[in-house]
Enzyme design. Structure first.
Site: not given
Ligand code: C5P
Length: 216
Positions: A23-25
């Site tokens: 995933g990412n932020r």
């Protein structure tokens, strides 16, 4: 008022196995603020989202996880849309193989996951654009304007919202954002640090100045 607006929000999740993902932020807050601003102005809004935020009243929310699911949902709503704002942080790569069972620890100290390119949804939208007004985002850590200008051309955009995600008060997870709007004719608007909802309203002010036939 009366326009159909398609917004994407959040970071995509690319499955590794049934319990893990890459995933990412991205929090989804910018995209949700954009959907809220559009519905407050009387637009019919579809929000394609990976985020677990409360659905804004009056918005048609389509929940997705991966880039491929986002692509399908976005393409399904694209032809009918007047304005498209792609605020989502789409993973550029996904695991080539998704394990059907949880990957167990092995004796080796390292594990390799091979990744393959995801489709660039925004580029696909740009290449099949009819009358839609297409707004992209560029989140960068360096050379912000140069990359943003490159994306306007490459993805056939009508506007890009560029933000330096390393600046305090800007980028992922924050309540505020510091952005620049850039346009294909080279013009540029720089905003100060503002709540994401205020950025969203400035975004639609800028779109309406350029949308053929729209009330200013
Ligand atoms: O090239 P880059 O990922 O920086 O471009 C960001 C813009 O492109 C965002 O608007 C994002 O939603 C969109 N994008 C996309 N599909 C991808 C990668 C980015 O739609 N695979």
């Amino acid at each position: 008022n009366g326009k159909r607006v398609l917004v994407t929000a959040g970071g995509t999740r690319e499955a590794i196995d049934p319990v893990r993902y890459i995933g990412n932020r991205s929090s989804g807050k910018m995209g949700y603020a954009i959907a809220e601003a559009a519905v407050a102005r009387g637009a019919a809004v579809t929000l394609v989202s990976t985020a677990a935020l409360p659905s804004p009243a009056g918005v048609n929310v389509v929940k997705v996880e991966s880039a491929e699911e986002m692509r399908q949902a976005v393409l399904a709503a694209y032809d009918a849309a007047d304005i498209v704002v792609k605020a989502a942080a789409v993973a550029d790569y996904r695991p080539t193989i998704v394990a059907d069972k949880k990957i167990k620890k092995a004796a080796e100290d390292s594990l390799t996951i091979v990744l393959q390119r995801n489709p660039d949804i925004l580029q696909e939208l740009g290449s099949r654009k009819k009358s839609q007004f297409l707004v992209g985002f560029a989140a960068e850590t360096h050379d912000l304007e140069a990359y943003a200008k490159e994306k306007i051309a490459k993805k056939n955009l009508d506007m890009i919202v560029a933000n330096d995600v390393t600046a305090a008060g800007a980028g992922f997870g924050t309540e505020t954002n510091i952005v620049k709007f850039l346009f294909p004719d080279g013009s540029k608007t720089e905003l100060s640090c503002l709540p994401k909802r205020a950025v969203a309203d400035k975004l639609f002010d800028a779109v309406l100045q350029r949308l053929p036939g729209a009330a200013k």
